[in-house]
Scaffold this motif. Sequence first.
Motif, PDB file in Angstrom:
ATOM      1  N   THR A  34      25.265  -3.862 -19.467  1.00  0.00           N
ATOM      2  CA  THR A  34      24.676  -3.198 -18.296  1.00  0.00           C
ATOM      3  C   THR A  34      24.581  -4.118 -17.081  1.00  0.00           C
ATOM      4  OG1 THR A  34      22.482  -3.760 -19.090  1.00  0.00           O
ATOM      5  CG2 THR A  34      23.319  -1.590 -19.674  1.00  0.00           C
ATOM      6  N   HIS A  85      14.188  -0.137 -15.215  1.00  0.00           N
ATOM      7  CA  HIS A  85      15.633  -0.336 -15.108  1.00  0.00           C
ATOM      8  C   HIS A  85      16.047  -1.070 -13.840  1.00  0.00           C
ATOM      9  CE1 HIS A  85      17.110   1.947 -18.592  1.00  0.00           C
ATOM     10  NE2 HIS A  85      15.927   2.514 -18.504  1.00  0.00           N
ATOM     11  N   ASN A 120      17.214  -5.430 -17.977  1.00  0.00           N
ATOM     12  CA  ASN A 120      16.709  -4.108 -18.365  1.00  0.00           C
ATOM     13  C   ASN A 120      16.549  -4.021 -19.879  1.00  0.00           C
ATOM     14  OD1 ASN A 120      19.299  -3.886 -19.165  1.00  0.00           O
ATOM     15  ND2 ASN A 120      19.813  -2.093 -17.955  1.00  0.00           N
ATOM     16  N   TYR A 123      19.446  -2.655 -22.374  1.00  0.00           N
ATOM     17  CA  TYR A 123      19.236  -1.256 -22.741  1.00  0.00           C
ATOM     18  C   TYR A 123      20.347  -0.713 -23.629  1.00  0.00           C
ATOM     19  CZ  TYR A 123      17.402   3.426 -22.287  1.00  0.00           C
ATOM     20  OH  TYR A 123      16.852   4.653 -22.559  1.00  0.00           O
ATOM     21  N   ASP A 124      21.568  -1.205 -23.399  1.00  0.00           N
ATOM     22  CA  ASP A 124      22.678  -0.725 -24.232  1.00  0.00           C
ATOM     23  C   ASP A 124      22.463  -1.110 -25.695  1.00  0.00           C
ATOM     24  OD1 ASP A 124      22.993  -3.383 -23.353  1.00  0.00           O
ATOM     25  OD2 ASP A 124      25.090  -3.383 -23.955  1.00  0.00           O
ATOM     26  N   SER A 127      18.394   0.331 -26.987  1.00  0.00           N
ATOM     27  CA  SER A 127      18.336   1.787 -27.160  1.00  0.00           C
ATOM     28  C   SER A 127      19.121   2.217 -28.391  1.00  0.00           C
ATOM     29  CB  SER A 127      18.877   2.495 -25.912  1.00  0.00           C
ATOM     30  OG  SER A 127      20.238   2.203 -25.737  1.00  0.00           O
TER      31      SER A 127
ATOM     32  N   ASP B 194      32.794   2.708 -19.974  1.00  0.00           N
ATOM     33  CA  ASP B 194      31.944   1.537 -19.730  1.00  0.00           C
ATOM     34  C   ASP B 194      30.676   1.639 -20.584  1.00  0.00           C
ATOM     35  OD1 ASP B 194      31.242  -0.457 -16.942  1.00  0.00           O
ATOM     36  OD2 ASP B 194      29.779  -0.063 -18.522  1.00  0.00           O
ATOM     37  N   ALA B 195      30.523   0.701 -21.503  1.00  0.00           N
ATOM     38  CA  ALA B 195      29.396   0.767 -22.445  1.00  0.00           C
ATOM     39  C   ALA B 195      28.044   0.731 -21.726  1.00  0.00           C
ATOM     40  CB  ALA B 195      29.482  -0.379 -23.446  1.00  0.00           C
ATOM     41  N   GLY B 196      27.964  -0.050 -20.651  1.00  0.00           N
ATOM     42  CA  GLY B 196      26.711  -0.135 -19.900  1.00  0.00           C
ATOM     43  C   GLY B 196      26.365   1.201 -19.259  1.00  0.00           C
ATOM     44  N   GLN B 197      27.379   1.860 -18.717  1.00  0.00           N
ATOM     45  CA  GLN B 197      27.156   3.168 -18.096  1.00  0.00           C
ATOM     46  C   GLN B 197      26.777   4.201 -19.152  1.00  0.00           C
ATOM     47  OE1 GLN B 197      27.229   3.755 -14.736  1.00  0.00           O
ATOM     48  NE2 GLN B 197      27.397   1.547 -14.690  1.00  0.00           N
ATOM     49  N   ILE B 198      27.467   4.149 -20.277  1.00  0.00           N
ATOM     50  CA  ILE B 198      27.191   5.121 -21.343  1.00  0.00           C
ATOM     51  C   ILE B 198      25.739   5.006 -21.792  1.00  0.00           C
ATOM     52  CG2 ILE B 198      27.737   5.705 -23.757  1.00  0.00           C
ATOM     53  CD1 ILE B 198      30.670   4.869 -23.061  1.00  0.00           C
ATOM     54  N   ALA B 199      25.238   3.765 -21.826  1.00  0.00           N
ATOM     55  CA  ALA B 199      23.866   3.546 -22.306  1.00  0.00           C
ATOM     56  C   ALA B 199      22.826   4.047 -21.312  1.00  0.00           C
ATOM     57  CB  ALA B 199      23.641   2.064 -22.579  1.00  0.00           C
ATOM     58  N   THR B 200      23.115   3.952 -20.036  1.00  0.00           N
ATOM     59  CA  THR B 200      22.065   4.233 -19.050  1.00  0.00           C
ATOM     60  C   THR B 200      22.242   5.544 -18.290  1.00  0.00           C
ATOM     61  OG1 THR B 200      23.276   2.875 -17.450  1.00  0.00           O
ATOM     62  CG2 THR B 200      21.490   1.801 -18.651  1.00  0.00           C
TER      63      THR B 200
END
Lengths: 194, 348
Positions: A34, A85, A120, A123-124, A127, B194-200
């Motif tokens: 992230t 976030h 954050n 978070y990936d 979560s 994008d893993a970061g986008q998928i998570a958030t």
Amino acid sequence: MTTTAYRGQEEFFLDPQRCIGCHACEMACAECETNGQLAMIHVDYVDRAESPQTAVQVCMHCEEPTCARVCPADAIAKDELGVVHSANAARCIACSNCVLACPFGVPKKVEAMKLMMKCNLCYDRTSAGRRPMCATVCPSGALYYGTRERMAAMRPNSSPVNEFRFGLQRVKTRVNVMMPKGSTELVVDGGDAR
Amino acid sequence: MLSTLNIRALGWALLASALLAASVVAGSRNLQNFDGALAAYLFATLFAAFGIVYRYAVWLQRPPTRLYWRAGWRLLFSRRFPAYLAELLRRLVDELALQRFIWKRSAKRGLAHVLLAWGCLSAFAITIPLVFGWIHFTLRAGTIDVYEAHLLGFHAFDFPLGGFVALNLFHALNWSSVLVLLGVFGFLRRRITDAGQIATQTFEMDLMPLVLLVLISVTGLGLTWDYELMQGRAHAFMAISHAITVILFLLWLPFGKFFHVFQRPAQLGVALYQREGEAGAQAVCPHTGEAFASRMHVEDLKQVTSELGYDYRLTGGGSHLDLSPQGKRAALAKAHLAARNESGAFFG
């Protein structure tokens, strides 16, 4: 949408005295998906001329985050898990209010991108039931992510504290700092500490 | 709901909607140039204007937003007007038109955003005047192949049918749709890989806007497809499905992700504020001994945090906000060390 598998019983514990300044957490932090390969954790020499003391600082994820309240663009949000976030990239106008107002000195602004970024809580990873990157690599126990019971067993002479006083302002956080046993708050008041 | 109604914002929103409605009546010459088939688009636009102004007015009442709003305008019209106007124009091109800061986040994001933004903005620039009856076309009297374009009821220019101008004027919205689709697919690719986008990301704030733009663009292109290749047999379906998607977009405009289009120009006011700050006194961190921000900014933040209910004043005088971010981290570490030291054990 993304399925969250957040482990609500696990918490972040920070013990600045255990930081040895190895910067492993920074390297790991930059691997967080992230952050766009930028390290959000801070590792500082506290007072380089006087001592070799280093300290590590992650976002403390405040209950009433000052960064979010001073944001003029409503770019910073706290979710239902208590995670504050990074700035919403569509909204952040790079004013630096959050950078200057955060009592813990956490947010970073990348001027060229016109964007504030900060920890954050990976978070990936969190979560999905995993530990934050920094906590997986810290060799000295300055950063730990796990259950309160496990922490109590590891540090029987310390108490996790998540209440701070900066001058007259009380701040309660999601992340804990390990303090001498029995402590209930950490006071930062111009050198007057207890 | 009534208890949370913001009366001042409501006043501004009603005023803006009334002025817009009046400008439609005046610009279309008492509605004589208004196309009744576009009435649903007009009402959706009026609703969007109401919602956008209401939200904007509420937003401006927040202490930090109010600070930059007032300071931005005050600085622009100060004695440094020529320099600040030049700065504003430079940033208008660099940050809003070319969106260079998004390219810095990533070249693919920059390209996708520029395509999407200009596709949307050009589509609005074409659609809104047509919906309001500000632009309309007529066949020149006595001819069957020359069109006259009228702006606000005044004759603007003529162009022959079948020519380059006609092709681009009649297909301008198609070109916009192509830009939007290219941009949307760039972002969709990012959002699903994008893993970061998928998570958030969330569906309503991040994916639905893209889906909506695809639907608008595809149904819009469908109108041309229909009359060029299907002899207009699917016109009713295409027209209605396009209208539904566009109207949904307009109704959702004040609430969703696209509100950032109206917030983004605040970045220009911030730039003037920062430039003014750079020219003035600097705040020096008591810990690092180095300047870290303008004194004006630090003092204003003390005021803003106070208005928000925070009190970072230190008991011995001064404020925790006088410290730089590094100074704050050091103060915390020192306080922690002192507490450990006092307890007689550095670890436990």
